[in-house]
Design an enzyme around this catalytic site. Structure first.
Site, short mmCIF file in Angstrom:
data_model
loop_
_atom_site.label_atom_id
_atom_site.label_comp_id
_atom_site.label_asym_id
_atom_site.label_seq_id
_atom_site.Cartn_x
_atom_site.Cartn_y
_atom_site.Cartn_z
N PHE A 154 0.92 -1.00 -0.05
CA PHE A 154 -0.14 -0.13 -0.14
C PHE A 154 0.91 1.08 -0.03
O PHE A 154 0.80 2.07 0.93
CB PHE A 154 -0.88 0.14 1.01
CG PHE A 154 -1.99 -0.98 1.28
CD1 PHE A 154 -3.17 -0.87 0.43
CD2 PHE A 154 -1.98 -2.15 1.83
CE1 PHE A 154 -4.29 -1.92 0.30
CE2 PHE A 154 -2.87 -3.22 1.75
CZ PHE A 154 -4.03 -3.09 1.14
N GLU A 357 -3.86 4.72 6.68
CA GLU A 357 -2.82 5.66 7.43
C GLU A 357 -3.21 5.67 8.87
O GLU A 357 -3.27 6.70 9.70
CB GLU A 357 -3.10 7.23 6.83
CG GLU A 357 -2.57 7.47 5.49
CD GLU A 357 -2.75 8.51 4.87
OE1 GLU A 357 -1.94 9.33 5.14
OE2 GLU A 357 -3.41 8.91 3.82
#
Lengths: 374, 374
Positions: A154, A357
């Site tokens: 990612f 995140e």
């Protein structure tokens, strides 16, 4: 206390809003369909000065402060397109301001501000979590060079030119961070992943296979990886909060205009109390998220932002946007499921903020640990 | 933008915090039980400057403005004790200061600022909530006096001597605010209602049987009562929001303390991830509510119209406080059910915000109306 935006704030807000309306809104559907941000977008953003908000003036930046970055992100994300991620350049500049050497600043900041490169950015949930930030990435010194091996999953903008921030294990219990030029020998990236929402945001899996870097490629001191990851999580969390606020605002605005257009027995559904209540519930959730985010960004400018405070804003805003998007799609009824309405795209992307995140669960744990150990 | 409190604001907040800790916290559980507010408390509150915060200095007030009022109000409510009947004088005093004539101000404001009388206001009636056409309380002119007849429900502080702002209709639907000296001839109050949230600030039914009010005691103009009501309720909502924030903070602090003690005694449940996540989640809701309440107080001080924003924060903080109290109960487990514990009191008091000063349903209608008009 003083809750008014300054003239400078307003100027940047307007600049970003105009840019979003002019350059992003017209291509937002296309970006989603094609899964690609148009090639010239970054250059146009750079022309408007937006990737240089945080960087120091001596490198060509505007040195305008983190709150302005957040205000710009919010406006830029109103079309709910991944273009607002291009402003991670400002978060990269923030990291370099704090941890970078003069040489690194001189090397990376000017091209970043000019829109000639993009930093590779973490998207996965491991950021901010002590030594685990490195995943299986390792680095060791051999005849004056770092040799890095491992996989970065990612990886935002992992396949576009520029420096990638790579966390790697440099010892038994030691993680360091590196600035790795993307595309260097041994660096390969997968094709972009096809994701639930925010299509067009370039997210790849990157493999580093015996990548050789000069010794001064460390960002910060050796072993400072967790601290750098923490700072990165704090700033990117606020950006995500601002993106969530923008996305939720757009969901509300779409619901309001739909409820005025759509009629039932000749009367707009906006006249129905059930619809009105949904609109009220949406409004009341957005405003606190917005001001909590501004406050945290302001704290960042004062150098008083803690991980907990950043996480609080992010956790609230990223859950809020999901709830608001759900109410907005309810207002649309079955039409909300069709690609004819923007809310379909908004609903899909609304789930992404709380997973990326720094995942919700990991951040809640971190916040609780901070509370209980204080 | 500036999110930091000024030294004066901080001092005032600290003063209120100390006052709450020394004067209120020790008696909070007892007042909840028997409603005996120690003699002298009102004088102490007035002496510390908390009673005339919204009353101009020339009439004996401290004229702190809404922001400092909210800061103090939040601290004073942290013990979760309804002993602050004298603080109602702030809002009643503000209404008189803003809309009263000179004679009214000179007569009513100094005693309100000193806390020697208890101001109150009453709109709600048994048969009507906020529908002005349905008011049964009427006023008719008889010579140089107005004659009031009717009934008010949930009139908080209606049984205490002082000026009450009573809304009554003149000639059908001309809703008008009257300054009524409570406890005069023809004015009767019921016994206080027994309420779920316990005792302290008591609320009563008040009957008016040919209550004669001097002609000069119309507050504002005949028919202008609704405007005054709007202004009072905007501030009332904000006050209630800051009580809700205080209550939620208390619930959070109690929970953190509870878990820390469990951790110290090696009780496994305190380290369970689900429990910790609940604790962190509480914080993510409180922080946005607080900053938004401060902002709306600031907007009020700037002279902005806060009808919609005060409804937003009232709706948000009421929901938030109830949910946070519920989470705090979950953390405490069975021990939270025991009478006399602070968390039990918090839980009982947490529901009031949804229902008083205009229920959440009323707030949603206001917010939706504003959203659709934009």
């Amino acid at each position: 206390m003083e809750f008014e935006l300054t003239d400078e704030h307003r100027m940047f807000q307007k600049l970003a809003r105009d840019f979003a309306e002019r350059e992003i809104e017209p291509v937002a559907e296309e970006i989603e369909r094609e899964g690609r941000i148009p090639a010239g977008m970054l250059a146009k953003l750079a022309e408007a000065g937006l990737p240089g908000i945080v960087a120091p003036e001596k490198y060509g930046g505007l040195e305008a402060g983190f709150l302005i970055h957040i205000l710009a992100v919010e406006q830029l994300h109103y079309p709910c397109s991944p273009c607002s991620w291009l402003l991670v350049a400002n978060e990269f500049a923030d990291l370099l301001n704090r941890f970078g050497t003069d040489d690194q600043k001189a090397e990376f900041l000017p091209p970043l501000i000019q829109g000639a490169m993009l930093p590779g950015w973490p998207f996965a949930g491991e950021i901010g979590e002590d030594n685990r930030v490195a995943g299986n990435m390792t680095a060791h010194l051999a005849d004056g060079h770092w040799i890095i091996d491992g996989k970065k999953l990612f990886h935002v903008f992992g396949g576009t030119g520029g420096p990638a921030i790579i966390f790697a294990r440099t010892g038994e219990d030691e993680v360091s961070s590196f600035l790795v030029p993307k595309g260097i020998s041994g660096y390969t990236s997968s094709a972009p992943l096809a994701l639930l929402g925010l299509r067009g945001l370039e997210i790849v899996d990157t493999t580093l296979n015996v990548v050789r870097l000069p010794e001064d490629s460390l960002l910060g001191e050796r072993g400072m990886g967790p601290e750098i990851a923490q700072t990165l999580a704090e700033t990117s969390g606020l950006r995500q909060a601002a993106q969530s606020v923008a996305c939720a605002q757009r969901a509300l605005d779409e619901a309001v205009s739909y409820s005025k257009e759509r009629t039932r027995r000749g009367v707009p559904i906006a006249a129905m109390q059930a619809i009105q209540w949904l609109l009220a519930e949406m409004s009341m959730r957005i405003e606190p998220a917005r001001w909590s985010t501004y406050e945290a960004a302001w704290l960042k400018e004062q150098d008083e932002l803690t991980s907990t405070r950043s996480a609080v804003s992010k956790l609230y805003a990223t859950r809020m946007v999901k709830e608001v998007a759900n109410m907005a799609i309810q207002v649309h009824g079955c039409y909300g499921l069709t690609k004819d309405y923007r809310i379909e795209r908004i609903y899909r992307q609304a789930k992404m903020f709380e997973l990326s995140e720094g995942s919700r669960k990991a951040q809640l744990s971190a916040v609780a640990d901070a509370i209980l150990s204080s | 933008m500036e999110f930091k409190l000024t030294p004066e604001q901080k001092d005032f907040q600290e003063l209120a915090r100390q006052f709450a800790r020394q004067e209120i916290e020790p008696i909070a559980a007892q007042i909840d039980e028997d409603s005996i507010i120690p003699s002298g408390l009102n004088e102490k509150l007035a002496g510390a400057g908390f009673v005339g915060m919204l009353i101009p200095k020339q009439y004996g007030g401290t004229e702190t403005g809404m922001l400092r009022y909210v800061l103090a109000f939040e601290e004073l409510n942290y013990p979760v004790c309804q002993c602050l009947e004298a603080l109602g004088n702030n809002i009643v005093g503000r209404a008189i200061a803003l809309t009263g004539n000179e004679e009214q101000k000179q007569r009513y404001l100094p005693p309100l600022a000193q806390g020697s009388v208890m101001g109150s206001y009453a709109f709600t009636e048994p048969a009507t909530g906020s529908d002005r056409k349905a008011l049964v309380t009427t006023a008719r002119l008889d010579g140089d006096h107005w004659v009031l007849n009717g009934i008010k429900r949930f009139h908080s502080g209606g049984h205490l001597a002082g000026p009450g702002i009573i809304f009554a209709n003149v000639d059908g639907t001309n809703t008008t605010a009257f300054l009524v000296d409570k406890l005069g001839a023809g004015y009767r109050s019921s016994k206080p209602f027994e309420l779920m949230m316990g005792r302290g600030l008591e609320t009563v039914d008040t009957r008016f049987e040919n209550v004669r009010v001097p002609g000069n005691n119309v507050l504002g103009t005949v028919g202008g009562g609704y405007e005054i009501l709007f202004s009072i309720t905007a501030e009332g909502r904000l006050s209630l929001s800051s009580i809700a924030v205080a209550l939620a903070q208390a619930a959070f602090d109690e929970s953190a303390l509870f878990l820390k003690e469990r951790l110290a005694s090696n009780r496994e449940d305190a380290s369970l991830q689900t429990t910790k996540h609940v604790l962190a989640d509480m914080l993510t809701r409180i922080v946005p509510a607080r900053v938004t309440a401060y902002r709306i107080a600031w907007l009020t001080d700037m002279g902005e119209d806060t009808r919609m924003t005060s409804a937003i924060i009232k709706l948000f903080s009421s929901t938030m406080a109830r949910e946070v109290a519920d989470m705090a109960m979950d953390i405490h487990g069975l021990s939270g059910l025991v009478k006399g514990s602070k968390i039990e009191r918090i839980y009982r008091q947490a529901k009031q915000f949804d229902l008083t000063e205009g229920s959440s349903e009323v707030q949603r209608t206001i917010v939706a109306g504003s959203v659709l008009m934009q």
